[in-house]
Design an enzyme around this catalytic site. Structure first.
Site, PDB file in Angstrom:
ATOM      1  CG  HIS A   1     -40.438 -42.024 -75.773  1.00 52.69           C
ATOM      2  ND1 HIS A   1     -39.467 -42.056 -74.798  1.00 52.69           N
ATOM      3  CD2 HIS A   1     -39.910 -42.655 -76.849  1.00 52.69           C
ATOM      4  CE1 HIS A   1     -38.386 -42.678 -75.275  1.00 52.69           C
ATOM      5  NE2 HIS A   1     -38.633 -43.066 -76.519  1.00 52.69           N
TER       6      HIS A   1
ATOM      7  CG  HIS B   1     -33.646 -51.263 -84.391  1.00 56.08           C
ATOM      8  ND1 HIS B   1     -32.393 -50.845 -84.740  1.00 56.08           N
ATOM      9  CD2 HIS B   1     -33.747 -51.080 -83.056  1.00 56.08           C
ATOM     10  CE1 HIS B   1     -31.764 -50.435 -83.662  1.00 56.08           C
ATOM     11  NE2 HIS B   1     -32.566 -50.571 -82.621  1.00 56.08           N
TER      12      HIS B   1
ATOM     13  NE  ARG C   1     -39.843 -46.604 -73.006  1.00 58.92           N
ATOM     14  CZ  ARG C   1     -38.894 -46.525 -73.932  1.00 58.92           C
ATOM     15  NH1 ARG C   1     -37.699 -47.034 -73.735  1.00 58.92           N
ATOM     16  NH2 ARG C   1     -39.136 -45.933 -75.085  1.00 58.92           N
TER      17      ARG C   1
ATOM     18  CG  HIS D   1     -37.551 -50.146 -75.841  1.00 59.31           C
ATOM     19  ND1 HIS D   1     -36.284 -50.012 -75.311  1.00 59.31           N
ATOM     20  CD2 HIS D   1     -37.385 -50.291 -77.183  1.00 59.31           C
ATOM     21  CE1 HIS D   1     -35.384 -50.056 -76.291  1.00 59.31           C
ATOM     22  NE2 HIS D   1     -36.036 -50.231 -77.442  1.00 59.31           N
TER      23      HIS D   1
ATOM     24  CE  LYS E   1     -29.910 -52.848 -78.663  1.00 59.37           C
ATOM     25  NZ  LYS E   1     -31.191 -52.221 -78.408  1.00 59.37           N
TER      26      LYS E   1
ATOM     27  CG  ASN F   1     -33.545 -48.580 -73.394  1.00 63.96           C
ATOM     28  OD1 ASN F   1     -34.356 -49.488 -73.243  1.00 63.96           O
ATOM     29  ND2 ASN F   1     -33.739 -47.602 -74.266  1.00 63.96           N
TER      30      ASN F   1
ATOM     31  CG  ASP G   1     -36.902 -50.198 -81.451  1.00 69.28           C
ATOM     32  OD1 ASP G   1     -36.795 -50.264 -80.210  1.00 69.28           O
ATOM     33  OD2 ASP G   1     -36.334 -49.337 -82.140  1.00 69.28           O
TER      34      ASP G   1
ATOM     35  CG  HIS H   1     -35.575 -54.439 -80.338  1.00 69.25           C
ATOM     36  ND1 HIS H   1     -34.323 -54.128 -80.815  1.00 69.25           N
ATOM     37  CD2 HIS H   1     -35.954 -53.362 -79.606  1.00 69.25           C
ATOM     38  CE1 HIS H   1     -33.957 -52.941 -80.388  1.00 69.25           C
ATOM     39  NE2 HIS H   1     -34.947 -52.445 -79.651  1.00 69.25           N
TER      40      HIS H   1
ATOM     41  CG  HIS I   1     -29.018 -48.947 -81.765  1.00 62.81           C
ATOM     42  ND1 HIS I   1     -30.249 -48.492 -81.361  1.00 62.81           N
ATOM     43  CD2 HIS I   1     -28.594 -48.074 -82.717  1.00 62.81           C
ATOM     44  CE1 HIS I   1     -30.558 -47.389 -82.041  1.00 62.81           C
ATOM     45  NE2 HIS I   1     -29.570 -47.118 -82.859  1.00 62.81           N
TER      46      HIS I   1
HETATM   47  C1  NCD Z   1     -35.650 -46.728 -78.206  1.00 62.66           C
HETATM   48  C2  NCD Z   1     -36.220 -46.267 -76.872  1.00 62.66           C
HETATM   49  O1  NCD Z   1     -37.010 -45.340 -76.868  1.00 62.66           O
HETATM   50  O2  NCD Z   1     -35.884 -46.843 -75.843  1.00 62.66           O
HETATM   51  N1  NCD Z   1     -35.866 -45.707 -79.185  1.00 62.66           N
HETATM   52  C3  NCD Z   1     -35.811 -45.846 -80.526  1.00 62.66           C
HETATM   53  O3  NCD Z   1     -35.933 -44.840 -81.228  1.00 62.66           O
HETATM   54  N2  NCD Z   1     -35.668 -47.016 -81.096  1.00 62.66           N
HETATM   55  C4  NCD Z   1     -34.221 -47.039 -78.011  1.00 62.66           C
HETATM   56  C5  NCD Z   1     -33.620 -47.840 -79.129  1.00 62.66           C
HETATM   57  O4  NCD Z   1     -33.975 -48.983 -79.362  1.00 62.66           O
HETATM   58  O5  NCD Z   1     -32.729 -47.295 -79.786  1.00 62.66           O
HETATM   59 ZN    ZN Z   2     -35.060 -50.465 -79.195  1.00 63.52          ZN
END
Ligand code: NCD
Ligand code: ZN
Length: 359
Positions: free
Chosen positions: A264, A181, A21, A19, A107, A47, A260, A17, A144
């Site tokens: 950001h 998670h 981007r 991200h 997902k 996402n 996860d 899992h 989730h």
């Molecule tokens: C994730 C994200 O920033 O894309 N953020 C998070 O707090 N885990 C999204 C997610 O997995 O819920």
């Molecule tokens: Zn996530």
């Protein structure tokens, strides 16, 4: 007389899992994953904007990730594992077509709980056509696990979600699904009580932090709220963290690592409203080695990182390896994100960890 530092050799870990981007953030993040020891399979969460809703878009995303990885390291064996987002509009055909294009995962996000979840699910009955197809074609569905209803308060949303999963399990008993998670004893107990079709991923930050770290009650937080520890689902109480630690260290084959990793930009975190997500990519492996070492369970780390998830998702166990060295390593206070005029703050920013990943 110099003594050689201790080293530990792991199978190259998977991450079920994460991200990545898109755009310049993807260009920035992919090399950080590889350089931080995440060189094998990584599930690329859907996402992005626009989201990954179809097999075609998943193939596009996989190719973009692979191209970036190969530009960084031509010999990479990195394997993005693709997942399509399942929404209330996802049809059975969309699921079957994605499966036919090699997508093995789906997902499900709850409505408006986390980053880019405005298209998330409010009424879980409405994803039943997609789940029916997933059960039939063998697509594993990652949830989730937080209840979208306003009637259930934030820290209870995960425990509340098991009622939704109970209904889904009763209706689709052969559907393979994961609770992503997980953060609570309630979730650990629920997953444990299920059969071999249900797994769960656990992040490093939920093994280490509690809600006090986010809200600024722990001594380590110095009385300040720590937005960089904030994510969804939020870390819970000490007893919940203890349950996560127990199960991760126990060698239970249906609980495996999913970081996860959720970067950001600093301005999206340190703002009036703060985006949810912990960027743990760099600190994760040193922290996990330290945790399993302290508990005298280093032999359980390899399966947690590179075996249980692979088995659950139907992959071979990796042949590659990764070495960590017991040498102090300082996590940067922040890392510049090229072309974005900002930085990203990692988990354990500015702290010195006991282990480092060998290049
Ligand atoms: C994730 C994200 O920033 O894309 N953020 C998070 O707090 N885990 C999204 C997610 O997995 O819920
Ligand atoms: Zn996530």
């Amino acid at each position: 007389m110099s003594t050689e530092p201790r080293t530990i050799r792991l199978r190259a870990p998977d991450n079920w899992h994460a991200h990545f981007r898109d755009g310049p953030m993807l260009d920035f993040l992919v090399p950080v994953f590889l350089d931080s020891g995440w060189r094998r399979r990584i599930v690329a969460m859907p996402n992005i904007t626009p989201p990954v809703l179809t097999g075609e878009r998943a193939v596009w995303y996989r190719d973009a990730l692979l191209a970036r990885a190969r530009a960084h390291d031509p010999a990479t064996t990195f394997e993005p594992v693709m997942t399509i987002q399942i929404t209330e509009s996802t049809t059975g055909d969309t699921v079957s077509e994605a499966r036919a294009l090699g997508v093995g995962l789906g997902k499900v996000y709850p409505f408006m709980v986390t980053t880019h979840s405005g298209n998330g699910v409010q009424d879980y009955d409405r994803i039943y056509p997609a789940l029916e197809a997933a059960e039939e074609v063998g697509l594993v569905v990652q949830f989730h696990g937080e209840h979208p209803s306003d009637d259930i308060e934030g820290l209870n949303k995960e425990a509340g979600f098991t009622a939704i999963l109970d209904r889904i399990r009763a209706r689709f008993p052969k559907l393979r699904l994961t609770m992503e998670h997980i953060t609570s004893r309630a979730a650990v107990d629920w997953v444990k009580a299920q059969d071999e079709n249900v797994g769960a991923s656990i992040t490093v930050h939920h093994l280490f932090t509690t809600v006090d770290d986010v809200l600024g009650y722990s001594k380590a937080s110095g009385g300040l709220m720590r937005v960089h520890c904030g994510c969804k689902p939020q870390p819970k109480w000490r007893d919940d963290r203890a349950a996560l630690n127990e199960i991760a260290l126990s060698g239970h084959p249906r609980f495996f690592y999913g970081g996860d990793d959720a970067a950001h930009l600093r301005r999206r975190k340190e703002n009036e409203g703060s985006a949810c997500g912990v960027w743990n990519t760099m600190a994760a492996l040193p922290l996990l080695v330290d945790l399993f070492d302290r508990e005298n369970k280093l032999d359980r780390l390899d399966p947690f990182l590179s075996e249980f998830g692979a088995r659950f998702y139907g992959y071979d166990v990796s042949a590659e390896s990764l070495t960590l060295v017991e040498e102090p390593w300082r996590v940067p206070a922040e890392v510049e994100a090229p072309g974005m005029g900002d930085t990203v703050v990692p988990m354990c920013a500015g702290e010195t960890l006991k282990w480092r990943v060998q290049a």
